[in-house]
Motif scaffolding. Sequence first.
Motif, PDB file in Angstrom:
ATOM      1  N   ARG A 128       3.908   5.597  -5.719  1.00  0.00           N
ATOM      2  CA  ARG A 128       3.806   5.644  -7.182  1.00  0.00           C
ATOM      3  C   ARG A 128       2.766   6.654  -7.624  1.00  0.00           C
ATOM      4  O   ARG A 128       2.968   7.385  -8.606  1.00  0.00           O
ATOM      5  CB  ARG A 128       3.464   4.255  -7.731  1.00  0.00           C
ATOM      6  N   ARG A 129       1.640   6.725  -6.908  1.00  0.00           N
ATOM      7  CA  ARG A 129       0.609   7.697  -7.286  1.00  0.00           C
ATOM      8  C   ARG A 129       1.092   9.128  -7.085  1.00  0.00           C
ATOM      9  O   ARG A 129       0.835   9.994  -7.923  1.00  0.00           O
ATOM     10  CB  ARG A 129      -0.665   7.442  -6.469  1.00  0.00           C
ATOM     11  N   VAL A 130       1.797   9.354  -5.969  1.00  0.00           N
ATOM     12  CA  VAL A 130       2.335  10.697  -5.734  1.00  0.00           C
ATOM     13  C   VAL A 130       3.350  11.066  -6.810  1.00  0.00           C
ATOM     14  O   VAL A 130       3.361  12.181  -7.340  1.00  0.00           O
ATOM     15  CB  VAL A 130       2.965  10.783  -4.328  1.00  0.00           C
TER      16      VAL A 130
ATOM     17  N   ARG B 293       0.828  -1.201   0.000  1.00  0.00           N
ATOM     18  CA  ARG B 293       0.000   0.000   0.000  1.00  0.00           C
ATOM     19  C   ARG B 293       0.873   1.265   0.000  1.00  0.00           C
ATOM     20  O   ARG B 293       0.583   2.233  -0.694  1.00  0.00           O
ATOM     21  CB  ARG B 293      -0.924   0.004   1.205  1.00  0.00           C
TER      22      ARG B 293
ATOM     23  N   GLY C 202       2.308   1.700  -3.456  1.00  0.00           N
ATOM     24  CA  GLY C 202       1.296   2.221  -4.377  1.00  0.00           C
ATOM     25  C   GLY C 202       1.047   3.697  -4.178  1.00  0.00           C
ATOM     26  O   GLY C 202       0.895   4.452  -5.140  1.00  0.00           O
ATOM     27  N   LEU C 203       1.026   4.145  -2.907  1.00  0.00           N
ATOM     28  CA  LEU C 203       0.848   5.566  -2.633  1.00  0.00           C
ATOM     29  C   LEU C 203       2.018   6.378  -3.183  1.00  0.00           C
ATOM     30  O   LEU C 203       1.824   7.445  -3.778  1.00  0.00           O
ATOM     31  CB  LEU C 203       0.723   5.794  -1.124  1.00  0.00           C
TER      32      LEU C 203
ATOM     33  N   ALA D 294       3.526   9.853  -9.842  1.00  0.00           N
ATOM     34  CA  ALA D 294       2.836  10.024 -11.127  1.00  0.00           C
ATOM     35  C   ALA D 294       2.170  11.388 -11.222  1.00  0.00           C
ATOM     36  O   ALA D 294       2.071  11.966 -12.305  1.00  0.00           O
ATOM     37  CB  ALA D 294       1.801   8.920 -11.313  1.00  0.00           C
ATOM     38  N   ARG D 295       1.711  11.924 -10.083  1.00  0.00           N
ATOM     39  CA  ARG D 295       1.081  13.247 -10.114  1.00  0.00           C
ATOM     40  C   ARG D 295       2.114  14.365 -10.110  1.00  0.00           C
ATOM     41  O   ARG D 295       1.889  15.429 -10.691  1.00  0.00           O
ATOM     42  CB  ARG D 295       0.151  13.399  -8.901  1.00  0.00           C
ATOM     43  N   THR D 296       3.240  14.132  -9.420  1.00  0.00           N
ATOM     44  CA  THR D 296       4.233  15.195  -9.241  1.00  0.00           C
ATOM     45  C   THR D 296       5.146  15.343 -10.449  1.00  0.00           C
ATOM     46  O   THR D 296       5.480  16.463 -10.851  1.00  0.00           O
ATOM     47  CB  THR D 296       5.076  14.917  -7.988  1.00  0.00           C
TER      48      THR D 296
ATOM     49  N   SER E 123     -10.275   5.943 -17.608  1.00  0.00           N
ATOM     50  CA  SER E 123      -9.912   5.130 -16.456  1.00  0.00           C
ATOM     51  C   SER E 123     -11.145   4.815 -15.620  1.00  0.00           C
ATOM     52  O   SER E 123     -11.338   3.688 -15.159  1.00  0.00           O
ATOM     53  CB  SER E 123      -8.874   5.858 -15.606  1.00  0.00           C
TER      54      SER E 123
ATOM     55  N   ARG F 172      -0.503   8.309 -20.897  1.00  0.00           N
ATOM     56  CA  ARG F 172      -1.350   8.338 -19.716  1.00  0.00           C
ATOM     57  C   ARG F 172      -2.817   8.383 -20.138  1.00  0.00           C
ATOM     58  O   ARG F 172      -3.230   9.283 -20.869  1.00  0.00           O
ATOM     59  CB  ARG F 172      -1.035   9.563 -18.860  1.00  0.00           C
TER      60      ARG F 172
ATOM     61  N   ARG G 149      -8.791  10.568 -17.587  1.00  0.00           N
ATOM     62  CA  ARG G 149      -9.488  10.199 -16.367  1.00  0.00           C
ATOM     63  C   ARG G 149     -10.832   9.546 -16.668  1.00  0.00           C
ATOM     64  O   ARG G 149     -11.258   8.620 -15.994  1.00  0.00           O
ATOM     65  CB  ARG G 149      -9.686  11.435 -15.497  1.00  0.00           C
TER      66      ARG G 149
END
Length: 223
Positions: free
Chosen positions: A34-36, A28, A31-32, A38-40, A205, A199, A202
């Motif tokens: 990776r999400r951060v 977990r 994954g967090l 991917a956004r940054t 997705s 990418r 949204r």
Amino acid sequence: MTASLLVRRPGAAVALPPVEAPASAARRGAGLARRVAARTLPWLVRGLVGSAIVAFAALAVGPHVLGYRTMTMLTASMSPVIDPGDITIVTPVAVDDVTEGMVIAYNIPIDDHQVVTHRVISVERDAAGVVTVQTKGDANEAVDPWRAALQGDTAWQVRAVVPEVGHAIQALRGPLVAELLRYGAPALLAGWLLLAIWRPARGESAADAAEAAGTATDEEVRP
């Protein structure tokens, strides 16, 4: 109205919440992260590319289009008005309009004729129309030991000061940084373009997730 309370029997076991497995917590957290990232990352790349474009426009395009020049202050002779590492923006002014109190950039008449940026403390005009100035740095105790005849029809007056940017420009001129910019900037731009292309939107997705959820639900209720 009578309220009833549940009373636990003596010695009855109490159910504890399940303990999360370390591997699950690690997954977990990854994954967090990776999400951060991917956004940054896209915003970081956009910021770097945008800063490079603004700097290029101000230092390379602007002087040709708007007629100003940029110079880096190397000494503290004009501190605290202009400190070492500050960028000065100078614009042309008619030589006949040069007056006492102006801060101008000009070639000194001695040694290697380097450019200095000092304040005018006296102006003289001879019969031939030649304008001669004497200058002084605000932080210097003594007046400059020369009188400079301004050449041509225009002089360069300091109009604005951008603090500290000169340090960044000096660093960018270093060989290591130049190589990094030469190869790193195109790589960052290519990565940003690839992220923008690959990418998924949204909406797509969300639709894929809803479709997957609906399929799983159908399979669960299927006899």
